[in-house]
Scaffold this motif. Structure first.
Motif, mmCIF file in Angstrom:
data_model
loop_
_atom_site.group_PDB
_atom_site.id
_atom_site.type_symbol
_atom_site.label_atom_id
_atom_site.label_comp_id
_atom_site.label_asym_id
_atom_site.label_seq_id
_atom_site.Cartn_x
_atom_site.Cartn_y
_atom_site.Cartn_z
ATOM 1 N N MET A 1 0.741 -1.181 0.129
ATOM 2 C CA MET A 1 -0.224 -0.078 0.096
ATOM 3 C C MET A 1 1.063 1.179 -0.069
ATOM 4 S SD MET A 1 -2.544 2.217 0.587
ATOM 5 C CE MET A 1 -3.623 0.848 -0.161
ATOM 6 N N CYS A 2 0.795 2.004 -0.919
ATOM 7 C CA CYS A 2 1.738 3.279 -1.345
ATOM 8 C C CYS A 2 1.004 4.085 -0.900
ATOM 9 C CB CYS A 2 1.934 3.085 -2.739
ATOM 10 S SG CYS A 2 3.447 4.072 -3.065
ATOM 11 N N ALA A 3 1.622 4.887 0.299
ATOM 12 C CA ALA A 3 0.915 6.326 0.615
ATOM 13 C C ALA A 3 0.947 7.422 -0.658
ATOM 14 C CB ALA A 3 1.931 6.812 1.818
ATOM 15 N N SER A 6 4.093 11.718 1.089
ATOM 16 C CA SER A 6 4.718 11.594 2.646
ATOM 17 C C SER A 6 5.061 12.836 3.084
ATOM 18 C CB SER A 6 5.990 10.668 2.405
ATOM 19 O OG SER A 6 6.719 10.896 3.361
ATOM 20 N N THR A 168 -0.336 -5.412 4.660
ATOM 21 C CA THR A 168 0.056 -3.917 4.130
ATOM 22 C C THR A 168 -0.846 -2.739 4.176
ATOM 23 O OG1 THR A 168 -0.380 -4.591 1.966
ATOM 24 C CG2 THR A 168 2.008 -5.083 2.393
ATOM 25 N N HIS A 172 0.333 0.367 6.663
ATOM 26 C CA HIS A 172 0.318 1.702 6.254
ATOM 27 C C HIS A 172 -0.399 2.508 7.242
ATOM 28 C CE1 HIS A 172 -0.184 5.161 3.893
ATOM 29 N NE2 HIS A 172 -1.427 5.030 3.572
ATOM 30 N N GLU A 219 7.824 1.442 2.195
ATOM 31 C CA GLU A 219 6.460 1.440 1.342
ATOM 32 C C GLU A 219 5.232 2.034 2.180
ATOM 33 O OE1 GLU A 219 3.769 -1.645 -1.150
ATOM 34 O OE2 GLU A 219 4.332 -2.211 1.011
ATOM 35 N N ALA A 220 5.265 1.773 3.295
ATOM 36 C CA ALA A 220 4.222 2.296 4.390
ATOM 37 C C ALA A 220 4.439 3.776 4.571
ATOM 38 C CB ALA A 220 4.221 1.480 5.595
ATOM 39 N N ASN A 222 6.235 5.679 2.644
ATOM 40 C CA ASN A 222 6.640 6.430 1.376
ATOM 41 C C ASN A 222 7.942 7.163 1.507
ATOM 42 O OD1 ASN A 222 6.382 6.827 -1.382
ATOM 43 N ND2 ASN A 222 4.826 8.322 -1.197
ATOM 44 N N CYS A 279 6.207 0.570 -4.942
ATOM 45 C CA CYS A 279 6.044 2.110 -4.622
ATOM 46 C C CYS A 279 7.233 2.687 -5.252
ATOM 47 C CB CYS A 279 6.350 2.212 -3.225
ATOM 48 S SG CYS A 279 4.782 2.810 -2.534
#
Ligand code: ADP
Ligand code: ASP
Ligand code: MG
Length: 459
Positions: A1-3, A6, A168, A172, A219-220, A222, A279
């Motif tokens: 799961m891509c923020a 950020s 994921t 996140h 990833e979490a 970003n 990501c």
């Protein structure tokens, strides 16, 4: 799961492996790297080298003599670090409490082992190394606001102990809530490899899983980059311990590095690149002892990818050959076999078929924390009701990794000409243009790698 975005896109997550936190001096090299780069705000650590193996031994249940020996070794590794810290009051108490816990849990394991107990026990390695490292970092630089963080607060996984899969999306959400607000003025020190399932029990992500943790956190949150600090200055054309003439690859594409990790290059846990790819976060691999030596950047694309990129080796492979006359001019035999394997939670790796038999290897990617065999008696018994089963062990999978291999001319001659003095038990080629896989006797594995490396990489 891509923020989506950020608030701290410049920050970096740095992971230090077991040898990088093996002792006081090694930990100091890690501290140098962190103190030299103010953008490193999340630090993921493995257990000190050797500790996870000792904990796994304790978790499989041992007699009191062996237990005492293992406990002493763990205590010695951690105390060799404590003894060189200046102020040892509180940290001593904390480590002693954890060592008592380990003793209690290993006594329980000698009576009855369980996967949940194994993960609880094994997680102590990362908990101890992170506590010690926070103390060292604070003592090195009083201005460093280093904070110990229990990753289990945010790393929610399923309950596949020993090989748990993170959630994921949940990670996140929790990372943004609990970790992100700390990053502005803190260096967060946390554990790789461990997580927690729904009921609150500790889980682990499989051996070598700290790389995966670092990428998941990148990833979490970003972040800008994931730095994997280890004991070699980058990813090489093959394991430099097997072929000392191996050359460092300065830049490699995600898919090539992922193939390497999947096929056994221990330098990265096989799942590490999944979050990075999702990501588009670059991953850097370098040596914590020698950061000046540079390293490898794993990124989206590289210029002119070569035909042969690298060789990887996966040991301890098991080949099953299933013979059945039912296969002859019949349908559905493979369905039965695969359904049975699915019930045993096993995926197939290499496969070849003939008129009345099928040969397959079991996928050991991301093996469990105890490295237990996938081939259980229950599986064999059930398979035997379908067909005659032949089992060959002590094989090794050698993967030749490259680009557009299926389009190349003369590949067969180049590869097999080089290996004419070896027995090649099985070949897999064609499904992917990124690899050619060979199954060879385990005893020949290193020679096969050396020979291939010499010829395909002309060194
Ligand atoms: P860490 O404890 O830091 O996670 P690992 O032992 O898991 O370190 O991984 C580093 C090791 O990976 C190296 O010491 C090296 O022997 C091995 N390795 C295997 N394949 C490669 C490769 N292609 N390039 C570099 N190292 C490799
Ligand atoms: N300590 C764990 C292991 O030895 C996880 C890791 O090092 O990545 O496998
Ligand atoms: Mg590793």
């Amino acid at each position: 799961m891509c923020a989506v975005s950020s608030p701290y896109p410049q920050y970096v997550v740095a992971k230090f492996g077991g040898t990088s936190v093996a002792d006081f001096d090694a930990m100091n090299h890690c501290a140098d790297i962190i103190l030299a780069n103010a953008d490193v705000r999340v630090v993921v650590l493995s257990a000190s080298a050797g500790v996870t193996n000792l904990l796994v031994t304790l978790a499989t249940g041992c007699d009191s003599n062996k237990r005492e020996r293992c406990l002493k070794q763990i205590r010695d590794i951690q105390y060799a670090i404590i003894d060189r810290l200046n102020d040892v009051g509180v940290i001593c108490e904390e480590i002693d409490r954890l060592l008592e816990n380990i003793e209690m849990l290993s006594e329980a394991a000698s009576l009855a082992t369980s996967e949940a107990l194994t993960d609880e026990l094994v997680s102590h390695g990362e908990v101890m190394s992170t506590l010690l490292f926070v103390e060292l970092l604070r003592q090195r630089n009083a201005n460093t606001n280093a904070e110990w963080f229990d990753i289990r607060r945010i790393m929610r996984t399923n309950d596949h102990f020993g090989r748990a899969e993170p959630d994921t999306l949940q990670l996140h959400i929790s990372a943004v809530e609990h970790l992100q607000p700390r990053l502005n003025n803190t260096v967060v020190i946390t554990q790789g490899f461990i997580g927690r399932e729904e009921k609150g029990r500790t889980t682990t992500l499989g051996r070598g899983g700290s790389d995966y943790t670092a990428a998941l956190l990148g990833e979490a949150l970003n972040l800008q980059r994931v730095d994997i600090w280890t004991d070699v200055p980058g990813i090489y054309t093959t394991d430099p311990r097997v072929a000392p003439t191996a050359k460092r690859i300065d830049k490699i594409a995600f898919d090539e590095a992922a193939e390497m990790a999947t096929f056994g290059a221990k330098i990265l846990h096989p799942a590490t690149l999944l979050p990075a790819v999702r990501c588009g976060i670059p991953v850097f691999v370098g040596s914590s002892k020698d950061p000046q030596a540079g390293g490898t950047l794993v990124c989206d694309k590289t210029e002119n990818p070569p035909l042969f990129r690298a060789l990887a080796l996966r040991r301890k492979q098991t080949l099953l050959t299933l013979h059945s006359l039912k296969m002859l001019h019949a349908r559905g035999f493979l369905v039965e076999v695969f359904t049975l394997l699915l019930r045993h939670n096993i995926s197939v790796d290499l496969i070849t078929t003939s008129e009345v038999s099928v040969a397959l290897t079991l996928d050991t990617t991301g093996s469990t924390s105890t490295n237990g065999s996938l081939l259980t008696n229950a599986l064999l018994t059930e398979l035997s009701t379908l067909c005659r089963v032949e089992v060959e062990e002590d094989l090794a999978l050698v993967a030749i990794i490259g680009n557009e291999l299926s389009q190349a001319k003369g590949l067969g001659k180049e590869i097999f000409g080089t290996l004419e003095s070896f027995n090649i038990r099985m070949i897999s080629y064609g499904a992917s243009s990124h690899n050619v896989c060979l199954l060879v006797p385990g005893k020949d594995a290193e020679s096969v790698i050396q020979k291939l490396h010499q010829n395909l990489f002309k060194v």
